[in-house]
Design a protein around this motif. Structure first.
Motif, short mmCIF file in Angstrom:
data_model
loop_
_atom_site.label_atom_id
_atom_site.label_comp_id
_atom_site.label_asym_id
_atom_site.label_seq_id
_atom_site.Cartn_x
_atom_site.Cartn_y
_atom_site.Cartn_z
N PRO A 263 64.69 93.91 68.89
CA PRO A 263 63.33 94.46 68.96
C PRO A 263 62.95 95.26 67.71
O PRO A 263 63.79 95.92 67.11
CB PRO A 263 63.37 95.37 70.19
N THR A 264 61.68 95.15 67.34
CA THR A 264 61.17 95.91 66.19
C THR A 264 60.10 96.89 66.69
O THR A 264 59.63 96.78 67.82
CB THR A 264 60.53 94.97 65.16
N LYS A 265 59.75 97.81 65.80
CA LYS A 265 58.76 98.82 66.19
C LYS A 265 57.68 98.99 65.13
O LYS A 265 57.93 98.78 63.94
CB LYS A 265 59.46 100.17 66.37
N VAL B 21 58.31 92.75 56.35
CA VAL B 21 59.38 92.37 55.43
C VAL B 21 60.69 93.00 55.90
O VAL B 21 60.80 94.23 55.95
CB VAL B 21 59.07 92.82 53.99
N ASP B 22 61.65 92.17 56.24
CA ASP B 22 62.96 92.70 56.64
C ASP B 22 63.71 93.16 55.38
O ASP B 22 63.61 92.50 54.34
CB ASP B 22 63.77 91.62 57.36
N PRO B 23 64.46 94.25 55.48
CA PRO B 23 65.17 94.76 54.29
C PRO B 23 66.38 93.89 53.97
O PRO B 23 67.45 94.07 54.55
CB PRO B 23 65.57 96.17 54.72
N VAL B 24 66.21 92.97 53.05
CA VAL B 24 67.23 91.96 52.76
C VAL B 24 68.57 92.58 52.36
O VAL B 24 69.62 92.21 52.88
CB VAL B 24 66.72 91.01 51.65
N SER C 20 65.74 96.22 61.93
CA SER C 20 66.50 97.43 61.59
C SER C 20 67.97 97.08 61.37
O SER C 20 68.65 96.58 62.27
CB SER C 20 66.37 98.44 62.74
N PRO C 21 68.50 97.37 60.17
CA PRO C 21 69.91 97.07 59.88
C PRO C 21 70.84 97.83 60.83
O PRO C 21 71.88 97.30 61.22
CB PRO C 21 70.08 97.55 58.44
N ALA C 22 70.45 99.03 61.22
CA ALA C 22 71.30 99.82 62.12
C ALA C 22 71.41 99.13 63.49
O ALA C 22 72.49 99.01 64.06
CB ALA C 22 70.73 101.23 62.27
N LEU C 23 70.25 98.66 64.00
CA LEU C 23 70.25 97.96 65.29
C LEU C 23 71.03 96.65 65.19
O LEU C 23 71.73 96.25 66.12
CB LEU C 23 68.82 97.66 65.72
N LEU C 24 70.89 95.98 64.06
CA LEU C 24 71.62 94.73 63.84
C LEU C 24 73.11 94.99 63.93
O LEU C 24 73.85 94.29 64.63
CB LEU C 24 71.25 94.13 62.47
N LYS C 25 73.55 96.05 63.24
CA LYS C 25 74.97 96.40 63.21
C LYS C 25 75.47 96.70 64.63
O LYS C 25 76.53 96.22 65.04
CB LYS C 25 75.16 97.63 62.31
N ALA D 108 72.01 92.26 54.39
CA ALA D 108 73.15 91.56 53.78
C ALA D 108 74.39 92.45 53.79
O ALA D 108 75.51 91.97 54.01
CB ALA D 108 72.80 91.14 52.36
N ASN D 109 74.18 93.74 53.59
CA ASN D 109 75.32 94.68 53.61
C ASN D 109 75.99 94.72 54.97
O ASN D 109 77.21 94.75 55.07
CB ASN D 109 74.85 96.08 53.21
N VAL D 110 75.19 94.75 56.02
CA VAL D 110 75.75 94.75 57.38
C VAL D 110 76.48 93.43 57.63
O VAL D 110 77.61 93.40 58.11
CB VAL D 110 74.62 94.93 58.43
N ALA D 111 75.80 92.33 57.27
CA ALA D 111 76.34 91.00 57.56
C ALA D 111 77.68 90.75 56.88
O ALA D 111 78.56 90.08 57.43
CB ALA D 111 75.33 89.94 57.14
#
Lengths: 507, 507
Positions: free
Chosen positions: A223-225, A266-269, A233-238, A273-276
């Motif tokens: 989900p986004t806000k 725009v998603d923060p690429v 959100s990279p934090a939520l992804l993680k 990528a850092n999380v992934a």
């Protein structure tokens, strides 16, 4: 529309010798068609943008079978005018502000004519060497304009290919990622693979994942806000990835978007990528719309982190003056794509392929056959040059800014999400009304606007808010069209609010 | 080729106002392109059919970046003549007898011009009603010409859709079949699904199965034999299915072919459908090439049993005068396709779709966006009529028969597989030679023929036999081209056998 001839052979007629590609017939008829099209473009504003026909309009007036005897081009063209045109929504109208408008150009049309004319099938290098090599050239040119790292270029260690649509680009890279993972964990564990996107990722992503055999319950839609302008959100992804790993699942692929369809979020690429990286995910960036803007230095920041991703797709048929279909895909490791998608039937074997000195594009895509797709982009690059292409992007953005300014000056309206490119997300929100009433008002306004035939706009719902989308980008749109659209929106609003008022007083 | 300008913005120039779709510029330049193309068709015999360039020919002479300033159409057209044309294999040359030739036509070109010009995106009905409805009309017309049962028509209980290639048609129907099966056996059992074809089924079938997540070891390639003209044996199919069932596997899908790529073998549709019925398999018929012939009563028998199958695909870009890409797919149960492939994002919602009174073709295909694909076929049907279309098929078959006659009269040659349509499979087989020598001779003959630039032919290997393929079908091919090709083959054979003789005497 169509003759009433039966197509049964019981009714044979003698026809003159059939020459379906006589060069002089071709010349004469194609010239006629050019004039028809040029006139169509000249008069395009005279048609209602959104077709006002009812379901079945064309089917009911078509005969039940194809004619047995040939019909003249004149008859057919008359039917196009009388029966087809009224059923068209005119995507190239300067008053088309719906979805993302389709930007096109004369150069692209010429490239398409030439591509069609050659009808070369470029499944492998030998089948028509220029088809493959020109595609390699334009993909490297485009990569350079976008300042992609060498790891995405043929002149470096990667490479690019032209797909039809984003759906295919995602499907192909997903398969490459999937097969790499299955080699590690075993094909019997396909049910453990998990893929990630946001609730704003294009709907085709879910479809591509299902096509590839990803279990639907393993497709995460994070989900986004609005606070975050609907970016992933990279934090939520993680957090989501960690929960999946804890459950014994295998994270596979994440799709980040540069310019989502609803609001151009725009998603923060780089952060994604850092999380992934920590979990070995394949990172794909879908820049179908927003990517084109990145040829301008002021937008290039949206691709920051691209050196850390695995693949990137961008559709020039959206904002780069190309007719449909055209989706550019760059990959860092073409070997993985080829491994997953190659075929090697005897009847296509040849010395060039066996020497491994050439690219065989059939192994970079879903199908086998492919057209001379590079001609369109090559014609665009050369006919216009980078200077004009940048000025084209900036002109659309300038017009969208102007429209945004109109909205901001009228207190009855509000901007729902800050503008990033050439799409303005706004709504009518006259004070004091409850949310349901506001939504109803906006629905009515949109319906009225589209029923006039003078503009075509569409809507979305984000963060629960029914939002009107004003997307600038049709090639023929000039400032005067944006201004006229704004006048029409105000006219509709005045009428609507007056009606509501009368209704309130009466009620 | 291309200017040497850098595309970096450090070197800005002032360019005049950029109007990429000015109708009068469009008219002028498109007329120029029409003349270029008509002249190309007129002079097409002057080019070597198979390009004789070496890998890298175009990449090495292209600049490393796109130009910053625009270039003139004249400059670009000169580069096409000097740099692109030599790298083309001329698929429309009347001397092209390779693979399956691509049949095209003026009507199809006009339809393609119009499709491009509108640039209408027909993902759903509302996005451009005529795009959807004309496609429904032409798919029903075509079904009627092929005498398909009503269960494949919109006017009955089924329907048709235009895909890009057979690969997509197979992928979409496979997914529909897969998801129906998984609903019954559970997604965790995807590894149990088994699919069937013959060793002559197109290579894209295996690829589509892999894309859909079918375990590679569950893709059955049933061997065929020359005694059976390389058709899929229903008895062997049954045996294979029974063995799989006994192993606890779940038979899913079988692909039968009407006109295989190697030799135009025809799988017995009715018998295969009968076997499949007992085990609940989805039966797809790939009639990419052979299907077009079935508009003639004398070929229609090859579709016998079509009433018992689930889906049928046929590519008019192969033998029905259509430029690439064009693959017609009919399905008996569109609901299954839609169930597997539908998406429903907010920004595409509209009243027509919600009323369920319309077809939204995005739910019948892999991608979302789609062009006005029906125009080409509609122009072909109306401009030529069924009479000419039948005569076109018969003319190609007549020329192939003539070539077959030449082969039979020369004792140095033999027919490898009896001719069915317009492909002749033959080889040079002068008596007394061992199999390896025969293969070497044929390889050398083919290499020599293609190096002359006067014809282009390809090969296959079936039943262990290296076979030359002479495929009649390029639109511009006339009897004189077939006769000239035969003369050239004899000339090459004379040279080759003389050389071999000298070699033998010297050795």
């Amino acid at each position: 529309m169509g003759s009433l001839d039966s197509n049964f052979p019981e009714n044979p007629v003698s026809v003159p010798e059939f020459k379906p590609l006589d060069p002089e017939d071709f010349r004469r008829q194609a010239h006629q068609m050019v004039d028809f099209i040029a006139d169509y473009y000249k008069n395009i504003e005279s048609y209602p943008v959104l077709s006002q026909v009812e379901p079945g309009f064309l089917r009911t007036r078509s005969p039940g079978s194809a004619p047995y005897r040939p019909e003249s081009l004149e008859t057919i063209m008359n039917d196009i005018k009388s029966d087809i045109l009224p059923g068209m929504t005119h995507w190239l109208s300067p008053n088309f502000f719906a979805f993302f408008p389709a930007t096109v150009s004369t150069a692209s049309f010429l490239g398409e004519m030439l591509c069609t004319a050659f009808n070369a099938v470029g499944f492998n290098w030998q089948a028509s060497p220029a088809v493959t090599e020109l595609e390699m050239v334009v993909m490297d040119w485009f990569a350079q304009m976008l300042k992609l790292p060498k790891s995405f270029m043929f002149s470096g260690t990667g490479g690019g290919v032209i797909q039809g649509t984003t759906s295919e680009a995602i499907l192909c890279t997903l398969i490459a990622a999937r097969d790499r993972a299955l080699e590690r964990i075993g094909v019997e564990n396909i049910g453990k693979l998990v893929v990630y996107g946001s609730d704003q990722t294009h709907s085709t992503y879910t479809k591509a994942c299902k096509l590839a055999g990803i279990v639907p319950s393993n497709i995460r839609s994070i989900p986004t806000k609005i606070d975050n302008f609907f970016a992933l959100s990279p934090a939520l992804l993680k957090k989501t990835i960690e929960a999946d790993v804890a459950d014994g699942l295998v994270p596979l692929y994440v799709c980040a978007t540069v310019g989502t369809t609803s609001t151009t979020a725009v998603d923060p690429v780089e952060a994604i990528a850092n999380v992934a990286k920590d979990y070995g995910l394949w990172v794909h960036v879908d820049a179908a719309y927003g990517g084109s803007a990145c040829i301008c230095p002021e937008f290039r920041q949206f691709l920051n982190g691209v050196d850390q991703i695995d693949s990137l797709s961008l559709s020039p048929h959206k904002w780069f003056l190309s007719y449909l279909d055209c989706c550019c895909l760059w990959v860092k490791n073409p070997g993985l794509l080829v491994k997953a998608l190659s075929t090697n039937p005897e009847y296509l074997k040849n010395k060039a392929s066996e020497s491994q000195s050439v690219v065989d594009y059939k192994d970079w895509q879903v199908g086998t056959g492919r057209r001379f797709k590079a001609l369109r982009l090559w014609m665009i690059f050369r006919s216009y040059g980078v200077a004009n292409l940048q000025s084209h992007i900036r002109s659309d953005v300038r017009m969208a800014k102007m429209f945004e300014g109109f909205i901001k000056l009228d207190p009855r309206f509000e901007i729902v999400v800050p503008r990033r490119f050439s799409l303005v997300c706004f709504r009518l929100n006259p004070g004091g009304s409850d949310p349901q009433k506001t939504e109803r008002l906006n629905r009515k306004l949109l319906e009225w606007l589209n029923s006039t035939g003078r503009v075509y706009m569409t809507h979305t719902i984000v963060g629960g808010v029914y939002t009107l989308r004003f997307a600038v980008g049709a090639t023929l749109t000039e400032e005067r069209h944006v201004t006229a659209a704004w006048k029409l929106i105000r006219e509709g609003t005045d009428l609507l609010l007056e009606e509501e008022n009368v209704f309130c007083l009466e009620g």
